[in-house]
Design a protein around this motif. Structure first.
Motif, short mmCIF file in Angstrom:
data_model
loop_
_atom_site.label_atom_id
_atom_site.label_comp_id
_atom_site.label_asym_id
_atom_site.label_seq_id
_atom_site.Cartn_x
_atom_site.Cartn_y
_atom_site.Cartn_z
N VAL A 1 0.82 -1.20 0.00
CA VAL A 1 0.00 0.00 0.00
C VAL A 1 0.86 1.26 0.00
CG1 VAL A 1 -1.71 1.32 1.31
CG2 VAL A 1 -1.94 -1.16 1.10
N LEU A 2 1.90 1.29 0.80
CA LEU A 2 2.70 2.51 0.95
C LEU A 2 3.42 2.92 -0.34
CD1 LEU A 2 4.10 1.96 4.56
CD2 LEU A 2 2.18 3.38 3.83
N PRO A 3 4.11 2.03 -1.07
CA PRO A 3 4.70 2.45 -2.35
C PRO A 3 3.66 2.85 -3.37
CG PRO A 3 5.70 0.41 -1.59
CD PRO A 3 4.52 0.65 -0.72
N LEU A 4 2.52 2.17 -3.38
CA LEU A 4 1.46 2.53 -4.32
C LEU A 4 0.94 3.94 -4.00
CD1 LEU A 4 -0.58 -0.78 -4.64
CD2 LEU A 4 0.75 0.35 -6.43
N TYR A 5 0.77 4.22 -2.72
CA TYR A 5 0.31 5.56 -2.34
C TYR A 5 1.33 6.62 -2.76
CZ TYR A 5 -0.54 9.63 0.56
OH TYR A 5 -0.73 10.92 0.98
N ALA A 6 2.62 6.35 -2.52
CA ALA A 6 3.65 7.33 -2.90
C ALA A 6 3.66 7.58 -4.39
CB ALA A 6 5.02 6.82 -2.43
N SER A 7 3.36 6.55 -5.19
CA SER A 7 3.34 6.72 -6.64
C SER A 7 2.06 7.39 -7.12
CB SER A 7 3.50 5.35 -7.31
OG SER A 7 3.53 5.47 -8.71
N LEU A 8 0.93 6.99 -6.54
CA LEU A 8 -0.35 7.55 -6.98
C LEU A 8 -0.54 8.98 -6.50
CD1 LEU A 8 -2.63 4.44 -6.33
CD2 LEU A 8 -1.99 5.39 -8.55
N GLU A 9 0.13 9.36 -5.43
CA GLU A 9 -0.01 10.73 -4.93
C GLU A 9 0.50 11.74 -5.94
OE1 GLU A 9 0.90 13.09 -0.74
OE2 GLU A 9 2.37 11.67 -1.55
N LYS A 10 1.46 11.33 -6.76
CA LYS A 10 2.01 12.23 -7.79
C LYS A 10 1.20 12.23 -9.07
CE LYS A 10 6.57 10.96 -6.00
NZ LYS A 10 7.86 10.31 -6.32
N LEU A 11 0.12 11.46 -9.09
CA LEU A 11 -0.68 11.32 -10.30
C LEU A 11 -1.36 12.64 -10.66
CD1 LEU A 11 -1.89 9.33 -12.40
CD2 LEU A 11 -3.77 8.97 -10.79
N ASP A 12 -1.24 13.01 -11.92
CA ASP A 12 -1.91 14.21 -12.44
C ASP A 12 -3.36 13.84 -12.75
OD1 ASP A 12 -2.74 16.55 -13.57
OD2 ASP A 12 -1.15 16.64 -15.09
N ARG A 13 -4.28 14.31 -11.93
CA ARG A 13 -5.68 13.92 -12.09
C ARG A 13 -6.29 14.47 -13.37
NH1 ARG A 13 -8.14 14.38 -5.92
NH2 ARG A 13 -6.35 13.39 -4.86
N SER A 14 -5.69 15.51 -13.94
CA SER A 14 -6.23 16.04 -15.20
C SER A 14 -6.11 15.02 -16.33
CB SER A 14 -5.49 17.33 -15.58
OG SER A 14 -4.11 17.08 -15.80
N LEU A 15 -5.14 14.10 -16.23
CA LEU A 15 -5.02 13.06 -17.24
C LEU A 15 -6.21 12.10 -17.20
CD1 LEU A 15 -1.20 12.22 -16.85
CD2 LEU A 15 -2.30 13.65 -18.59
N ILE A 16 -6.68 11.80 -16.00
CA ILE A 16 -7.86 10.95 -15.87
C ILE A 16 -9.09 11.67 -16.42
CG2 ILE A 16 -9.30 9.66 -14.26
CD1 ILE A 16 -6.94 9.49 -12.38
N GLU A 17 -9.22 12.95 -16.09
CA GLU A 17 -10.35 13.73 -16.58
C GLU A 17 -10.31 13.83 -18.10
OE1 GLU A 17 -10.04 17.42 -14.59
OE2 GLU A 17 -10.49 16.60 -12.60
N ALA A 18 -9.11 13.98 -18.67
CA ALA A 18 -9.00 14.06 -20.13
C ALA A 18 -9.41 12.75 -20.78
CB ALA A 18 -7.57 14.42 -20.52
N ALA A 19 -9.01 11.63 -20.18
CA ALA A 19 -9.39 10.33 -20.74
C ALA A 19 -10.90 10.14 -20.68
CB ALA A 19 -8.68 9.22 -19.97
#
Length: 306
Positions: A188-206
């Motif tokens: 969980v902790l490495p996944l959180y560290a990686s997903l925290e940097k996720l640009d949410r605008s990319l999800i919205e664009a998709a």
């Protein structure tokens, strides 16, 4: 910050104690175990370092290869199940309100505050024949039985005369459950560290371009979280591969992993050379996994610069 070359004394004062500790209490004992892997027994307790490879050849016996294979299967299943359950947890923490993130992360690492042995015995209390899982299933069986009897549907014919507790302990399933229970936070902790940097605008664009939520997850979120997935897989797979307490307490006679064999060589069989060889074979596999991770990081960094 000034370069350490300008103040070498400060560098040595700060760096020497941990370096000495690492050398004396880690590298030296590790080197001694490596030397013992080339030794031969000359009696009950006497050993002589002869440079023999017989211990390594013995480790390639089909019996031990089968145990190695079983250990890899258990570790692989633990990694896969931890990823399946850990990814939604990490996503939930990332998308939770900021004031709740610290609390949720604290809940993830809270099990580390309790000794592993105590947590394992607690899991035994949950999974045993008269444990909490079987109590809950028995309660559900009784309620369903009562409803069917009230409806006149012959409850005993449908469900049986009495509830039969599930055998959840002392088998391979219990070992995997225990390993996931212990190692899930490391995913969980490495996944959180990686997903925290996720640009949410990319999800919205998709989503705006017509992708479904599952397609956006598979084509946007997962690729961007791949470094965290790989790091979490390594952090779960390697400790799970070398685990011996969980299979020892939760597993049956056919659920032993390679770490249990190593532990018996040092304690019961008193065959330190063979135990050392098995230990270093496990360590070589660990170094191989870390080398693959470093190779992937270097390749990813090279593609980013290009």
């Amino acid at each position: 910050m000034e370069s350490w070359r300008r103040n070498p004394l400060v560098f040595w004062v700060i760096g020497l104690p941990p370096t000495a500790w690492l050398l004396v209490f880690f590298l030296v004992p590790l080197a001694l175990v490596w030397v013992l892997s080339f030794a031969e027994l000359r009696g009950v307790v006497d050993m002589e370092v002869t440079g023999t490879l017989a211990n390594y050849w013995r480790a390639l016996d089909p019996l031990y290869l089968q145990i190695f294979g079983k250990s890899f299967v258990f570790a692989g299943l633990t990694t896969l199940v931890s990823l399946v359950f850990g990814f939604p947890v990490a996503l939930a923490i990332v998308f939770a309100p900021r004031r709740w993130r610290a609390v949720l992360l604290l809940l993830v690492i809270l099990p580390f505050w309790t000794n592993l042995l105590i947590r394992t015995y607690a899991l035994i209390a949950v999974l045993r024949t008269r444990g909490f899982v079987n109590f809950a299933l028995e309660w559900g069986w009784d309620q369903a039985n009562a409803v069917l009897a009230f409806a006149g549907l012959g409850a005993h014919q449908l469900l049986g005369e009495r509830f039969e507790p599930l055998e959840l302990l002392y088998n391979n399933v219990a070992v995997v459950i225990g390993l996931v229970y212990v190692h899930l936070p490391f995913m969980v902790l490495p996944l959180y560290a990686s997903l925290e940097k996720l640009d949410r605008s990319l999800i919205e664009a998709a989503l705006d371009l017509g992708a479904s939520q599952m397609r956006a997850f598979a084509t946007v979120v997962v690729p961007l979280a791949l470094p965290g997935i790989i790091s979490g897989a390594i952090l779960v797979f390697i400790p799970a591969l070398g685990s011996f307490l969980t299979p020892d307490l939760l597993g049956g006679t056919d659920s032993q992993m390679i770490a249990n064999v190593i532990e018996r060589q040092f304690k019961s069989a008193n065959d330190w050379p063979f135990g050392s060889a098995l230990s270093f074979l496990l360590m070589y596999l660990t170094f191989g996994a870390l080398a693959l991770r470093a190779l992937y990081s270097r390749r990813t960094a090279g593609q980013g610069r290009a």
